[in-house]
Design a protein around this motif. Structure first.
Motif, mmCIF file in Angstrom:
data_model
loop_
_atom_site.group_PDB
_atom_site.id
_atom_site.type_symbol
_atom_site.label_atom_id
_atom_site.label_comp_id
_atom_site.label_asym_id
_atom_site.label_seq_id
_atom_site.Cartn_x
_atom_site.Cartn_y
_atom_site.Cartn_z
ATOM 1 N N ALA A 133 34.169 40.271 45.772
ATOM 2 C CA ALA A 133 34.110 41.607 46.384
ATOM 3 C C ALA A 133 35.050 42.595 45.701
ATOM 4 N N SER A 134 36.112 42.064 45.054
ATOM 5 C CA SER A 134 37.104 42.953 44.430
ATOM 6 C C SER A 134 36.581 43.607 43.157
ATOM 7 N N GLY A 135 35.446 43.114 42.660
ATOM 8 C CA GLY A 135 34.888 43.677 41.425
ATOM 9 C C GLY A 135 35.685 43.288 40.197
ATOM 10 N N HIS A 136 36.536 42.261 40.314
ATOM 11 C CA HIS A 136 37.380 41.718 39.232
ATOM 12 C C HIS A 136 38.071 42.805 38.406
ATOM 13 N N GLN A 137 38.373 43.945 39.046
ATOM 14 C CA GLN A 137 39.088 45.007 38.334
ATOM 15 C C GLN A 137 40.601 44.819 38.413
ATOM 16 N N LYS A 138 41.041 44.103 39.418
ATOM 17 C CA LYS A 138 42.475 43.901 39.615
ATOM 18 C C LYS A 138 42.825 42.453 39.281
ATOM 19 N N PRO A 139 44.116 42.101 39.342
ATOM 20 C CA PRO A 139 44.454 40.683 39.193
ATOM 21 C C PRO A 139 43.779 39.872 40.298
ATOM 22 N N LEU A 140 43.693 38.576 40.081
ATOM 23 C CA LEU A 140 43.078 37.705 41.073
ATOM 24 C C LEU A 140 43.763 37.871 42.422
ATOM 25 N N PRO A 141 43.005 37.815 43.515
ATOM 26 C CA PRO A 141 43.622 37.948 44.836
ATOM 27 C C PRO A 141 44.567 36.788 45.126
ATOM 28 N N ALA A 142 45.428 36.989 46.120
ATOM 29 C CA ALA A 142 46.379 35.941 46.500
ATOM 30 C C ALA A 142 45.625 34.707 46.980
ATOM 31 N N VAL A 143 46.121 33.552 46.586
ATOM 32 C CA VAL A 143 45.499 32.291 46.993
ATOM 33 C C VAL A 143 45.882 31.996 48.440
ATOM 34 N N PRO A 144 44.905 31.646 49.295
ATOM 35 C CA PRO A 144 45.218 31.341 50.706
ATOM 36 C C PRO A 144 46.197 30.181 50.839
ATOM 37 N N GLY A 145 46.870 30.126 51.982
ATOM 38 C CA GLY A 145 47.854 29.088 52.251
ATOM 39 C C GLY A 145 47.284 27.696 52.083
ATOM 40 N N GLY A 146 48.084 26.799 51.515
ATOM 41 C CA GLY A 146 47.675 25.412 51.338
ATOM 42 C C GLY A 146 47.002 25.139 50.011
ATOM 43 N N LEU A 147 46.616 26.224 49.281
ATOM 44 C CA LEU A 147 45.908 26.046 48.017
ATOM 45 C C LEU A 147 46.822 26.217 46.803
ATOM 46 N N GLY A 148 48.107 26.448 47.055
ATOM 47 C CA GLY A 148 49.065 26.644 45.962
ATOM 48 C C GLY A 148 49.027 25.551 44.904
ATOM 49 N N PRO A 149 49.022 24.261 45.308
ATOM 50 C CA PRO A 149 49.036 23.186 44.307
ATOM 51 C C PRO A 149 47.809 23.163 43.399
ATOM 52 N N VAL A 150 46.694 23.752 43.836
ATOM 53 C CA VAL A 150 45.477 23.748 42.997
ATOM 54 C C VAL A 150 45.104 25.160 42.551
ATOM 55 N N GLN A 151 46.081 26.064 42.558
ATOM 56 C CA GLN A 151 45.810 27.471 42.238
ATOM 57 C C GLN A 151 45.207 27.637 40.846
ATOM 58 N N THR A 152 45.782 26.973 39.846
ATOM 59 C CA THR A 152 45.297 27.117 38.470
ATOM 60 C C THR A 152 43.835 26.702 38.361
ATOM 61 N N GLU A 153 43.511 25.533 38.923
ATOM 62 C CA GLU A 153 42.137 25.027 38.860
ATOM 63 C C GLU A 153 41.176 25.945 39.617
ATOM 64 N N LEU A 154 41.621 26.448 40.762
ATOM 65 C CA LEU A 154 40.774 27.330 41.576
ATOM 66 C C LEU A 154 40.487 28.635 40.842
ATOM 67 N N GLU A 155 41.490 29.204 40.211
ATOM 68 C CA GLU A 155 41.294 30.459 39.492
ATOM 69 C C GLU A 155 40.350 30.283 38.303
ATOM 70 N N GLU A 156 40.420 29.134 37.641
ATOM 71 C CA GLU A 156 39.507 28.866 36.520
ATOM 72 C C GLU A 156 38.056 28.829 36.999
ATOM 73 N N VAL A 157 37.828 28.148 38.131
ATOM 74 C CA VAL A 157 36.470 28.074 38.685
ATOM 75 C C VAL A 157 36.016 29.462 39.148
ATOM 76 N N ALA A 158 36.936 30.208 39.752
ATOM 77 C CA ALA A 158 36.597 31.552 40.252
ATOM 78 C C ALA A 158 36.135 32.465 39.120
ATOM 79 N N VAL A 159 36.812 32.404 37.988
ATOM 80 C CA VAL A 159 36.453 33.242 36.844
ATOM 81 C C VAL A 159 35.050 32.887 36.352
ATOM 82 N N LYS A 160 34.747 31.585 36.253
ATOM 83 C CA LYS A 160 33.407 31.150 35.826
ATOM 84 C C LYS A 160 32.346 31.628 36.815
ATOM 85 N N PHE A 161 32.633 31.462 38.098
ATOM 86 C CA PHE A 161 31.684 31.827 39.145
ATOM 87 C C PHE A 161 31.385 33.327 39.117
#
Length: 414
Positions: A360-388
Motif C-alpha cells: 500500500a505504501s507504493g514502495h516510495q519510502k523505506p520499508l515499513p516497520a516490522v511488526p512485533g515478534g518478527l525482529g529475528p526474521v526481519q532480513t528474510e521478510l524484507e527480501e521476500v517483501a521486495v520480490k512480492f
C-alpha cells in the motif's frame, strides 16, 4: 568483535578466490574453470533482471552465455574471455538503471580480466540493490514499456479467441472485494455487535481490493483451484513466495517461542540468536519436497533448540533449563506443525500485515516497520517483501485496465 571477524573471514575467502582465478588464467595453457563459474553466475543475475516480455534479450543472453558452448571453446583453446566480458558489459548497460550508467561505462576502461570481473560483480551488486529499492521503476522506460505492451497484446489476443478468459480473474477480485467489505463491516459494528443502521456495507477502494487479492494468492490452494488467468504466467513465482513465507512463519514462531521461554538476556546475544536461526533454517530447507514431514522436522528442531539454549545459558551464567521447561519448550515447538497453532497464526497474520502495508505504501519510502515478534526474521521478510511487491507492481502495470473494468462493476452499489 564477531562482526569484524566475520567480515575479515569473508575478505580472506574472496581474496583467495580471485587469486585462484588469476593463477588459472596465467597458466599455460590457461585454465578457465573459475572463469566459467563466474560467467554462469553473471548469466543468472542478468536473467533475473528481465521481465516476461523481454524475449529478445533473454534469447541473446542465453545464446551468448551458453556455458556448454563456452566450455567447449575453452577445451579447444578458442575461448575469448574479453569478448564475453564486452557482451556482459553491453547487456548491463541495457538493463541498469540510468543512475548506474557511469559505473558501467568505467568497466570498459578495465583491460585486465581479473580486476574487470571483480568490478563487474561490484556493479551487478549495485544493480540488485536498485532493483530491490525501486522495483519495476528501476528498469529503463523503453524496456518496461516494451514488456508491458507485449504481455498485454498477447493476453488481448487470447481474450479475443476465448472471451471467458477473465472468469477466474473476476471471481478472484470479487472474493477479495467481499472479504474486504466483510472485514470493514465487522470493524464498523458498534460495541454491542448490532448493525450500524445502514443496509450497505462500506465500499473498499479499488486499489485496496487489488492489493488484498494479491495477498490471497499467497494462501492459494493450487491443487484445488484454478489460478486467475492474468497471473497464470507467474504462478510458479507466487508458489515459491508462498513456500518461503510458510517457512518464515514457522521459523519466526520457533524463535519467538524459544526467546519467550528462555532467560530474558539470551535473545540479546547476537551470536546465539543468529546461530539458532541458521540451525532452524537448515532443518526447514527441504520443506518444498513431498517427502518432507513438518512434525518430524519440528521434533528434531525442538531437541536441537533445547541443546543450544542449555549451552548458551550455561556459558552466560544464567539459571539452567529445568527438565520441565525443556518438555514445555519442545511441546510448544512441535505444536507449530498445526496451522491452527496460536503462535503460528499470530506470526502468519503479522507477516501478511507487513506485506499489505508495504504494498500500500507504493514502495516510495523505506520499508515499513516490522511488526512485533518478527525482529529475528526481519532480513528474510524484507527480501521476500521486495520480490512480492516487484511481482505485483509489474502485473498491475500489464493488467490494470482489465482489473479496473471488472472492479468498476463489482464495487457498484445500488
Amino acid at each position: 568483535m564477531s562482526t569484524l571477524l566475520e567480515k575479515r573471514v569473508k575478505e580472506i575467502v574472496h581474496k583467495a578466490f580471485w587469486d585462484c582465478l588469476s593463477v588459472q588464467l596465467s597458466d599455460d595453457p590457461p585454465s578457465y574453470d573459475h572463469a566459467i563459474k563466474l560467467v554462469g553466475e553473471i548469466k543468472e543475475t542478468l536473467l533475473s533482471f528481465l521481465l516476461p516480455g523481454h524475449t529478445r534479450l533473454r534469447n541473446q543472453i542465453t545464446e551468448v552465455l551458453d556455458l556448454d558452448l563456452i566450455k567447449q571453446q575453452a577445451e579447444n583453446g578458442a575461448l575469448d574471455i574479453s569478448k564475453l566480458a564486452e557482451f556482459i558489459i553491453g547487456m548491463m548497460g541495457t538493463l541498469c538503471a540510468p543512475v548506474r550508467d557511469e559505473e558501467v561505462q568505467k568497466l570498459k576502461n578495465i583491460k585486465e580480466i581479473v580486476p574487470l570481473f571483480r568490478a563487474i560483480f561490484s556493479v551487478l551488486d549495485l544493480m540488485k540493490v536498485d532493483m530491490a529499492n525501486f522495483s519495476v521503476s528501476s528498469i529503463r522506460p523503453h524496456l518496461m514499456q516494451q514488456s508491458v505492451e507485449y504481455e498485454r497484446k498477447k493476453f488481448q489476443e487470447l481474450l479475443e479467441k476465448q472471451p471467458n478468459s477473465l472468469d477466474f480473474v473476476t471471481q478472484w477480485l470479487e472474493e477479495a472485494a467481499d472479504d474486504l467489505m466483510n472485514q470493514k463491516y465487522k470493524n464498523a459494528l458498534p460495541a454491542g455487535g448490532g448493525a450500524s443502521g445502514s443496509d450497505e456495507g462500506p465500499v473498499p477502494n479499488p486499489v485496496a481490493v487489488q492489493n488484498h487479492a494479491y495477498l490471497r494468492l499467497l494462501k492459494w490452494d493450487h491443487l484445488q483451484r484454478p489460478f486467475p488467468e492474468t497471473v497464470l504466467m507467474d504462478q510458479s513465482r507466487f508458489q515459491e513466495l508462498q513456500l518461503q513465507l510458510e517457512q518464515l512463519t514457522i521459523l519466526g514462531a520457533v524463535l519467538l517461542i524459544t526467546f519467550s521461554m528462555a532467560a530474558s538476556g539470551i535473545s540479546s546475544q547476537a551470536n546465539f540468536a543468529e546461530k539458532l536461526k541458521m540451525i532452524v533454517k537448515i532443518l526447514l530447507t527441504d520443506m518444498h519436497l513431498p517427502s518432507f514431514r513438518l512434525k518430524d522436522a519440528l521434533t528434531t528442531i525442538g531437541e536441537k533448540v533445547c541443546l543450544e539454549v542449555s549451552n548458551c545459558l550455561s556459558q552466560c551464567g544464567f539459571t539452567p533449563f529445568t527438565m520441565d521447561k525443556e518438555i514445555v519448550l519442545k511441546g510448544q515447538i512441535q505444536a507449530v506443525a498445526s496451522p491452527d497453532d496460536p503462535i503460528r497464526r499470530i506470526m502468519d497474520s503479522r507477516i501478511l500485515t507487513f506485506l499489505e502495508t508495504y504494498l500500500a505504501s507504493g514502495h516510495q519510502k523505506p520499508l515499513p516497520a516490522v511488526p512485533g515478534g518478527l525482529g529475528p526474521v526481519q532480513t528474510e521478510l524484507e527480501e521476500v517483501a521486495v520480490k512480492f511487491v516487484r511481482l505485483v507492481n509489474y502485473n498491475k502495470m500489464v493488467f490494470s485496465p482489465y482489473y479496473d473494468a471488472i472492479l468498476s462493476k463489482t464495487l457498484v452499489r445500488s
